[in-house]
Structures are given as structure tokens and as C-alpha cells.
Design a protein around this motif. Structure first.
Motif, mmCIF file in Angstrom:
data_model
loop_
_atom_site.group_PDB
_atom_site.id
_atom_site.type_symbol
_atom_site.label_atom_id
_atom_site.label_comp_id
_atom_site.label_asym_id
_atom_site.label_seq_id
_atom_site.Cartn_x
_atom_site.Cartn_y
_atom_site.Cartn_z
ATOM 1 N N PRO A 1 14.619 -5.487 24.469
ATOM 2 C CA PRO A 1 13.436 -6.349 24.453
ATOM 3 C C PRO A 1 13.766 -7.714 23.860
ATOM 4 O O PRO A 1 14.638 -7.851 23.011
ATOM 5 N N GLN A 2 13.055 -8.726 24.339
ATOM 6 C CA GLN A 2 13.259 -10.089 23.847
ATOM 7 C C GLN A 2 12.588 -10.240 22.476
ATOM 8 O O GLN A 2 11.474 -9.765 22.268
ATOM 9 N N LEU A 3 13.292 -10.889 21.550
ATOM 10 C CA LEU A 3 12.754 -11.078 20.197
ATOM 11 C C LEU A 3 11.743 -12.210 20.178
ATOM 12 O O LEU A 3 11.884 -13.193 20.908
ATOM 13 N N GLY B 1 19.575 -18.091 15.194
ATOM 14 C CA GLY B 1 20.092 -16.902 14.532
ATOM 15 C C GLY B 1 18.984 -15.873 14.413
ATOM 16 O O GLY B 1 17.806 -16.199 14.525
ATOM 17 N N GLU B 2 19.366 -14.625 14.183
ATOM 18 C CA GLU B 2 18.372 -13.561 14.040
ATOM 19 C C GLU B 2 17.983 -13.397 12.580
ATOM 20 O O GLU B 2 18.825 -13.460 11.692
ATOM 21 N N LEU C 1 13.977 -14.206 16.364
ATOM 22 C CA LEU C 1 14.957 -15.262 16.552
ATOM 23 C C LEU C 1 14.449 -16.504 15.816
ATOM 24 O O LEU C 1 13.309 -16.928 16.020
ATOM 25 N N VAL C 2 15.286 -17.075 14.962
ATOM 26 C CA VAL C 2 14.927 -18.271 14.202
ATOM 27 C C VAL C 2 15.647 -19.461 14.818
ATOM 28 O O VAL C 2 16.849 -19.401 15.089
#
Length: 85
Positions: free
Chosen positions: A2-4, A54-55, A64-65
Motif C-alpha cells: 500500500p502507498q504511504l 524519507g519514511e 512518507l515525509v
């Protein structure tokens, strides 16, 4: 997979965006005992030029940041353009 969800950090220059990014994402591990911050932090405006990703994780939620460069006010440029006309 799944997409974050995405958390984009935006704001004016030198507002602490890269510092927040480093806190959320954590340091990069270079070797078994050497770590460094992922985003460069300095007291000079314009240090962050490229978008960094980054995660991060908070209270069990992964996301995701995205660290962005500072957004500057373009109003003075608009005034200069109007005076040139």
C-alpha cells in the motif's frame, strides 16, 4: 504494497523544516557505528534546495515525509515588475 500517506513540510526559509524532517525520519546509518542526519541543517537561508524524502513513524503509523526548500514571498518581485511597466 500500500502507498504511504505523505507529510510535506513547507514554510519560510530557516523555519526548522529540515530539523523536523531529521527528527521524524531519524538518522542515516553509514556504517555499523556511524550515523548522520539525512537533511543538512545550517543557519543560512537556502541550505535545502532539493526535495528530500524519507519514511517516518509516529504512534505506530508509517508515512512518507517530504522536506522542501523554503518558500519566499514573491511580493517584492511583483512590485518591481509593475514599476518596470
Amino acid at each position: 504494497p500500500p502507498q504511504l500517506p505523505v507529510l510535506a513540510i513547507v514554510g519560510t526559509p530557516n523555519a526548522g523544516k529540515s530539523t523536523l524532517f531529521n527528527r521524524l525520519v531519524g538518522p542515516a546509518q553509514l556504517t555499523a557505528r556511524v550515523f548522520r542526519p539525512r537533511a543538512l541543517v545550517a543557519p543560512l537561508a537556502g541550505t535545502t534546495r532539493d526535495r528530500l524524502e524519507g519514511e517516518g513513524e509516529w504512534m505506530g503509523y508509517r508515512f512518507l515525509v517530504v522536506d522542501t526548500g523554503g518558500i519566499e514571498d514573491l511580493w517584492p518581485l511583483r512590485e518591481e515588475e509593475q514599476q518596470e511597466r
